[in-house]
Design a protein around this motif. Structure first.
Motif, PDB file in Angstrom:
ATOM      1  N   ILE A   1       0.844  -1.234   0.013  1.00  0.00           N
ATOM      2  CA  ILE A   1       0.042  -0.028   0.073  1.00  0.00           C
ATOM      3  C   ILE A   1       0.895   1.297  -0.032  1.00  0.00           C
ATOM      4  CG2 ILE A   1      -1.654   1.411   1.052  1.00  0.00           C
ATOM      5  CD1 ILE A   1      -2.743  -1.102   2.391  1.00  0.00           C
TER       6      ILE A   1
ATOM      7  N   GLU B   1       0.770   4.561  -2.440  1.00  0.00           N
ATOM      8  CA  GLU B   1       0.212   5.733  -1.770  1.00  0.00           C
ATOM      9  C   GLU B   1       1.327   6.802  -2.141  1.00  0.00           C
ATOM     10  OE1 GLU B   1      -2.727   4.717   2.067  1.00  0.00           O
ATOM     11  OE2 GLU B   1      -0.907   5.203   2.369  1.00  0.00           O
TER      12      GLU B   1
ATOM     13  N   ARG C   1      -0.817  14.609   0.905  1.00  0.00           N
ATOM     14  CA  ARG C   1      -0.286  14.061   2.351  1.00  0.00           C
ATOM     15  C   ARG C   1      -0.888  12.602   2.388  1.00  0.00           C
ATOM     16  NH1 ARG C   1       0.947  17.457   6.385  1.00  0.00           N
ATOM     17  NH2 ARG C   1       1.920  19.256   5.492  1.00  0.00           N
ATOM     18  N   ILE C   2      -1.289  12.045   1.343  1.00  0.00           N
ATOM     19  CA  ILE C   2      -1.450  10.646   1.419  1.00  0.00           C
ATOM     20  C   ILE C   2      -0.370   9.709   1.372  1.00  0.00           C
ATOM     21  CG2 ILE C   2      -1.470  10.203  -1.420  1.00  0.00           C
ATOM     22  CD1 ILE C   2      -3.897   8.569  -1.317  1.00  0.00           C
TER      23      ILE C   2
ATOM     24  N   LYS D   1       1.949   9.696   3.574  1.00  0.00           N
ATOM     25  CA  LYS D   1       2.327   9.507   4.672  1.00  0.00           C
ATOM     26  C   LYS D   1       1.226   8.370   5.499  1.00  0.00           C
ATOM     27  CE  LYS D   1       4.209  12.257   7.599  1.00  0.00           C
ATOM     28  NZ  LYS D   1       4.174  13.462   8.351  1.00  0.00           N
ATOM     29  N   GLN D   2       0.184   8.172   4.878  1.00  0.00           N
ATOM     30  CA  GLN D   2      -0.821   7.487   5.470  1.00  0.00           C
ATOM     31  C   GLN D   2      -0.501   6.177   6.064  1.00  0.00           C
ATOM     32  OE1 GLN D   2      -5.254   8.266   5.316  1.00  0.00           O
ATOM     33  NE2 GLN D   2      -5.337   6.189   4.384  1.00  0.00           N
TER      34      GLN D   2
ATOM     35  N   LEU E   1       2.361   4.579   5.906  1.00  0.00           N
ATOM     36  CA  LEU E   1       3.759   4.704   6.518  1.00  0.00           C
ATOM     37  C   LEU E   1       3.514   4.965   8.057  1.00  0.00           C
ATOM     38  CD1 LEU E   1       6.816   5.047   5.720  1.00  0.00           C
ATOM     39  CD2 LEU E   1       6.208   7.333   6.232  1.00  0.00           C
ATOM     40  N   ASN E   2       2.817   6.002   8.173  1.00  0.00           N
ATOM     41  CA  ASN E   2       2.403   6.137   9.740  1.00  0.00           C
ATOM     42  C   ASN E   2       1.491   5.282  10.295  1.00  0.00           C
ATOM     43  OD1 ASN E   2       4.233   8.666   9.790  1.00  0.00           O
ATOM     44  ND2 ASN E   2       2.703   9.921   9.425  1.00  0.00           N
ATOM     45  N   ALA E   3       0.528   4.704   9.659  1.00  0.00           N
ATOM     46  CA  ALA E   3      -0.421   3.651  10.354  1.00  0.00           C
ATOM     47  C   ALA E   3       0.477   2.650  10.794  1.00  0.00           C
ATOM     48  CB  ALA E   3      -1.398   3.211   9.328  1.00  0.00           C
TER      49      ALA E   3
ATOM     50  N   ARG F   1       2.897   0.063  19.144  1.00  0.00           N
ATOM     51  CA  ARG F   1       1.834  -0.609  19.812  1.00  0.00           C
ATOM     52  C   ARG F   1       2.290  -2.206  20.127  1.00  0.00           C
ATOM     53  NH1 ARG F   1      -3.704   2.582  19.761  1.00  0.00           N
ATOM     54  NH2 ARG F   1      -2.664   4.701  19.199  1.00  0.00           N
TER      55      ARG F   1
ATOM     56  N   ARG G   1      -6.892  -2.459  19.258  1.00  0.00           N
ATOM     57  CA  ARG G   1      -7.883  -1.322  18.776  1.00  0.00           C
ATOM     58  C   ARG G   1      -6.995  -0.915  17.304  1.00  0.00           C
ATOM     59  NH1 ARG G   1      -6.828   2.958  21.795  1.00  0.00           N
ATOM     60  NH2 ARG G   1      -8.074   2.075  23.269  1.00  0.00           N
ATOM     61  N   TYR G   2      -5.839  -0.949  17.170  1.00  0.00           N
ATOM     62  CA  TYR G   2      -5.198  -0.705  16.104  1.00  0.00           C
ATOM     63  C   TYR G   2      -5.202  -1.449  15.124  1.00  0.00           C
ATOM     64  CZ  TYR G   2      -2.876   3.410  14.025  1.00  0.00           C
ATOM     65  OH  TYR G   2      -2.454   4.767  13.635  1.00  0.00           O
TER      66      TYR G   2
ATOM     67  N   MET H   1      -8.322  -1.586  13.524  1.00  0.00           N
ATOM     68  CA  MET H   1      -8.512  -0.571  12.138  1.00  0.00           C
ATOM     69  C   MET H   1      -7.544  -0.900  10.930  1.00  0.00           C
ATOM     70  SD  MET H   1      -7.542   2.671  14.866  1.00  0.00           S
ATOM     71  CE  MET H   1      -6.639   3.617  13.726  1.00  0.00           C
TER      72      MET H   1
ATOM     73  N   ARG I   1      -9.529  -3.458   8.836  1.00  0.00           N
ATOM     74  CA  ARG I   1     -10.565  -2.599   8.171  1.00  0.00           C
ATOM     75  C   ARG I   1      -9.973  -1.903   6.837  1.00  0.00           C
ATOM     76  NH1 ARG I   1     -14.656   1.172  11.782  1.00  0.00           N
ATOM     77  NH2 ARG I   1     -15.419   1.546   9.613  1.00  0.00           N
ATOM     78  N   TYR I   2      -8.780  -1.267   7.207  1.00  0.00           N
ATOM     79  CA  TYR I   2      -8.193  -0.557   6.109  1.00  0.00           C
ATOM     80  C   TYR I   2      -7.732  -1.438   5.069  1.00  0.00           C
ATOM     81  CZ  TYR I   2      -4.228   2.520   4.551  1.00  0.00           C
ATOM     82  OH  TYR I   2      -3.063   3.532   3.880  1.00  0.00           O
TER      83      TYR I   2
ATOM     84  N   SER J   1      -3.415  17.948  -1.673  1.00  0.00           N
ATOM     85  CA  SER J   1      -4.181  16.780  -1.139  1.00  0.00           C
ATOM     86  C   SER J   1      -5.570  16.717  -1.598  1.00  0.00           C
ATOM     87  CB  SER J   1      -4.061  16.908   0.300  1.00  0.00           C
ATOM     88  OG  SER J   1      -2.822  16.845   0.881  1.00  0.00           O
TER      89      SER J   1
ATOM     90  N   ASP K   1      -7.147  13.622  -3.013  1.00  0.00           N
ATOM     91  CA  ASP K   1      -7.220  12.463  -2.136  1.00  0.00           C
ATOM     92  C   ASP K   1      -8.049  12.710  -0.665  1.00  0.00           C
ATOM     93  OD1 ASP K   1      -5.445  11.135  -3.748  1.00  0.00           O
ATOM     94  OD2 ASP K   1      -3.668  12.204  -2.899  1.00  0.00           O
TER      95      ASP K   1
ATOM     96  N   TYR L   1     -10.269  10.151   0.827  1.00  0.00           N
ATOM     97  CA  TYR L   1      -9.272   9.059   1.163  1.00  0.00           C
ATOM     98  C   TYR L   1      -8.695   9.371   2.728  1.00  0.00           C
ATOM     99  CZ  TYR L   1      -5.777   5.352   0.829  1.00  0.00           C
ATOM    100  OH  TYR L   1      -5.080   4.207   0.828  1.00  0.00           O
ATOM    101  N   VAL L   2      -8.162  10.518   2.654  1.00  0.00           N
ATOM    102  CA  VAL L   2      -7.374  10.751   3.926  1.00  0.00           C
ATOM    103  C   VAL L   2      -8.096  11.373   5.029  1.00  0.00           C
ATOM    104  CG1 VAL L   2      -5.400  12.343   4.597  1.00  0.00           C
ATOM    105  CG2 VAL L   2      -5.492  11.418   2.382  1.00  0.00           C
TER     106      VAL L   2
ATOM    107  N   TRP M   1     -12.202   3.988   8.740  1.00  0.00           N
ATOM    108  CA  TRP M   1     -11.473   3.030   9.588  1.00  0.00           C
ATOM    109  C   TRP M   1     -10.711   3.681  10.521  1.00  0.00           C
ATOM    110  CZ3 TRP M   1      -6.256   2.892   9.376  1.00  0.00           C
ATOM    111  CH2 TRP M   1      -5.221   3.650   8.642  1.00  0.00           C
TER     112      TRP M   1
ATOM    113  N   PRO N   1     -12.057   4.674  15.530  1.00  0.00           N
ATOM    114  CA  PRO N   1     -11.617   4.306  16.771  1.00  0.00           C
ATOM    115  C   PRO N   1     -10.469   5.042  17.475  1.00  0.00           C
ATOM    116  CG  PRO N   1     -11.880   2.259  15.459  1.00  0.00           C
ATOM    117  CD  PRO N   1     -11.778   3.638  14.599  1.00  0.00           C
ATOM    118  N   GLU N   2      -9.572   5.493  16.719  1.00  0.00           N
ATOM    119  CA  GLU N   2      -8.433   6.346  17.396  1.00  0.00           C
ATOM    120  C   GLU N   2      -8.914   7.922  17.453  1.00  0.00           C
ATOM    121  OE1 GLU N   2      -5.348   5.972  18.749  1.00  0.00           O
ATOM    122  OE2 GLU N   2      -6.247   4.105  18.927  1.00  0.00           O
TER     123      GLU N   2
ATOM    124  N   LEU O   1      -2.826  10.651  11.240  1.00  0.00           N
ATOM    125  CA  LEU O   1      -1.890   9.922  10.326  1.00  0.00           C
ATOM    126  C   LEU O   1      -0.927  10.955   9.327  1.00  0.00           C
ATOM    127  CD1 LEU O   1      -3.237   6.503   9.424  1.00  0.00           C
ATOM    128  CD2 LEU O   1      -1.681   6.889  11.261  1.00  0.00           C
ATOM    129  N   VAL O   2      -1.450  12.015   8.903  1.00  0.00           N
ATOM    130  CA  VAL O   2      -0.791  12.863   7.845  1.00  0.00           C
ATOM    131  C   VAL O   2      -0.150  14.236   8.162  1.00  0.00           C
ATOM    132  CG1 VAL O   2      -2.319  11.392   6.044  1.00  0.00           C
ATOM    133  CG2 VAL O   2      -3.230  13.508   7.109  1.00  0.00           C
TER     134      VAL O   2
END
Lengths: 250, 375
Positions: free
Chosen positions: A87, A91, A103-104, A106-107, A109-111, A118, A169-170, A173, A176-177, B66, B69, B72-73, B80, B83-84, B146-147
């Motif tokens: 992914i 992205e 900014r997509i 980083k999504q 990657l940071n997730a 955790r 919890r993560y 998530m 789902r992602y 952005s 997107d 999506y972002v 999804w 929860p956070e 996240l971004v």
């Protein structure tokens, strides 16, 4: 001689008070965890939360990508397993050579970074469970292990309930992602997903000019999770659009 | 201006605005000076106006690339993350500004934010636009954890101070409208007049908070770096240039880390100039040296790592340490040099010089004033 309390003096005092208060609050917020920090955090969060140690003290050395694999049933009812799909690569498809990128990039990657953070707080025994599947047999089929059973299983292996809850919890998530992404990518009714942290690392500074790759890091692979998502067509279309805009399928 | 001259000027201005008597104690004189500095004039107005423009560019570099997107972002395709997100503690109305379950309102809010940033850029109704823009900015950021990067955090924190500052005294539509109006007061000025001590007091408090914020970023980051092995041995820049996520043009990053002295010097400069920033500010020459070096560092971060919103936020805040008088001197020098260069160029190609003369220096005005007075 005592000065009269005129308006500019009051303003000056209020100004000094504002600065002193913020200095105190911000210093507490960037300091290590203490009871005072917890109290200040509850008041100042989320507006004034900050941390300035992104590249320090230890500089980041490992590239971590988020890849997933999916399973679905074919016309005969047999499970089909996909190849790994990265992914993060998708992205970041439009990031190269682009100084003003979306900014997509980083999504995922940071997730994956947060998920790994955790995971790292779990004990060795808990990590082993986390890397295993969260699916169990049920009659002739399969079903996800129940939440309370999963929590109990992990807590029994480490006695750190808050870390367990935070990880699960993560994990939910991420499931789902990956499921929505897989649905958009393969166009199938996804039944299970699993994911991995795909890791690469540049040579150490001393070996920077060596042709031979110094580190061969193994990927951190997690077990299969039952896809437990109500699929929304509009969301899937949006994901498909992202895949298309960023260079299409790998 | 030397530190001595600066102190002398400050004492003079304080003395004009407050009843400091010769027998006042040292502490009392310092308090008077502080009160006068805080309440008798709007400080760093040019730097604040420049900050407004740089911040707006940084925010547009966030929002426009952005745009495609956004769903999506942050939007309906990012549920999804819920929860956070729900655990972050933003109030209900902030969470509802960019609703994930209403595409029309979400898009309307996204467009509104872009329009607000454009108004902020040109400096139109800045007093009103700044707080509203901040609300929308927080609203969008509250939809995903996240971004964002350090630059977005700086925008969020400092904009809450900048609500109280005058950001549009120069290079803005507000300033142009004010100039066109001349001595006539606007509706707000007529019906809600703000006394100087209050307006300047709030403005200068925002200035102090922003200056403190950037010192905190530098010193805090410098202390962490001082604890890192790779920072001390000078190799940290090599590792950061090798991270895929921060390679805009991999070939450029490759070329950069192959110049070993540059890697070592840039790594050490980034530690020590950050760590010593508050001390370096005390003297004119070290202040300008550190500002130039940190400016170079941030341009490098933007150029090599693509973190432009962070770089621009830091550059804008660094500029707050340049006084209005320094901007004026620089502006005069640029204008004089430009006019001279044009005249030389025109005489070289055989054209008659332009009728416009070189703008006089400020001291020439002063001399003219004194000679007129003596007449």
């Amino acid at each position: 001689m005592k000065r009269p309390l005129n308006k500019p003096r009051i303003m000056g005092m209020l100004s000094a008070l504002a600065v002193v208060t913020y200095v105190f609050v911000s210093l507490v917020l960037v300091s290590p965890n203490t009871p005072v920090r917890a109290a200040v955090f509850s008041v100042a969060s989320p507006y004034y939360t900050q941390k300035w140690n992104v590249f320090a003290p230890s500089i980041m050395k490992v590239n971590t990508d988020f890849s997933f694999q999916a399973q679905w049933r074919d016309a005969n009812g047999s499970l089909v397993k996909s190849e790994w799909v990265n992914i993060t690569d998708i992205e970041q498809g439009n990031s190269l050579g682009n100084w003003a990128t979306s900014r997509i990039h980083k999504q995922s990657l940071n997730a994956m970074g947060a998920y790994q953070g955790r995971y790292n707080k779990l004990t060795a025994a808990q990590k082993k469970i986390a890397r295993d599947t969260f699916i169990e047999r049920s009659g002739n089929g399969f079903q996800p292990i129940g939440n309370s059973e999963l929590i109990q299983k992990l807590v029994d292996a480490g006695n750190n309930r808050s870390s367990v809850i935070s990880f699960l919890r993560y994990d939910y998530m991420m499931m789902r992602y990956a499921t929505i992404f897989a649905t958009a990518y393969f166009g199938e009714d996804i039944e299970r997903v699993r994911w991995k942290a795909e890791r690469t690392r540049a040579n150490d500074f001393e070996h920077r000019f060596d042709d031979e790759q110094q580190f061969k890091l193994s990927d951190l692979v997690f077990g299969w999770r039952q896809s437990n998502v109500t699929i929304d067509g509009a969301v899937v279309n949006e994901y498909a659009g992202v895949i298309e805009r960023n260079g299409g399928k790998q | 201006m030397t530190v001595k001259k600066y102190l002398a000027t400050s004492i003079n201005s304080a003395a004009q605005g407050s009843p400091t008597s010769p027998d006042s104690s040292w502490a009392s004189r310092q308090i008077d000076r502080f009160i006068a500095w805080t309440t008798d004039a709007y400080r760093a107005t040019r730097s604040f106006s420049l900050l407004r423009i740089i911040y707006a560019v940084g925010m547009l570099l966030f929002l426009i690339p952005s745009y495609g997107d956004r769903a999506y972002v942050w939007g309906f395709a990012s549920t999804w993350l819920e929860p956070e997100i729900k655990r972050r503690g933003y109030p209900f109305f902030i969470e509802k500004m960019f609703p994930k379950d209403n595409t029309f309102v979400f898009d309307l809010s996204y467009w509104s934010l872009i329009v607000l940033v454009l108004l902020f850029l040109v400096g139109y109704k800045t007093r009103f636009v700044t707080p509203v823009m901040l609300l929308f900015w927080i609203g969008l950021q509250s939809n995903s954890m996240l971004v964002t990067n350090g630059g977005d955090t700086i925008f969020r924190i400092t904009l809450s101070f900048l609500i109280f500052a005058n950001l549009s005294k120069h290079w803005s539509v507000d300033a142009w409208l004010q100039k066109r109006r001349g001595h006539r007061r606007s509706f707000t000025q007529k019906h809600f007049p703000v006394p100087l001590w209050l307006g300047a007091g709030l403005h200068n408090t925002a200035l102090m908070l922003c200056c403190y914020q950037i010192m905190l970023v530098y010193v805090n980051s410098g202390i962490f770096k001082l604890m890192g092995k790779e920072w001390l041995e000078g190799s940290a820049l090599y590792y950061s240039l090798n991270l895929d996520a921060f390679q805009v043009v991999p070939l450029l990053s490759e070329l950069a880390w192959q110049i070993t002295p540059a890697v070592l010097v840039a790594t050490w400069v980034s530690i020590y100039f950050q760590l010593l920033f508050p001390v370096l500010l005390l003297w004119k020459y070290t202040r300008y040296l550190s500002l130039v070096l940190l400016l170079g560092m941030h341009i490098g971060i933007g150029f090599f790592m693509g973190l432009w919103s962070f770089s621009l936020a830091m550059i804008a805040l660094d500029m707050l340490f340049v006084r209005d008088s320094s901007w004026e001197k620089t502006g005069n020098w640029v204008r004089r040099t430009y006019t001279k260069a044009r005249q030389i160029l025109r005489s070289d190609i055989g054209l008659s010089p332009e009728p416009r003369s070189i703008p006089p220096r400020p001291e020439q005005f002063a001399n003219a004033g004194s000679s007129m007075a003596s007449e």
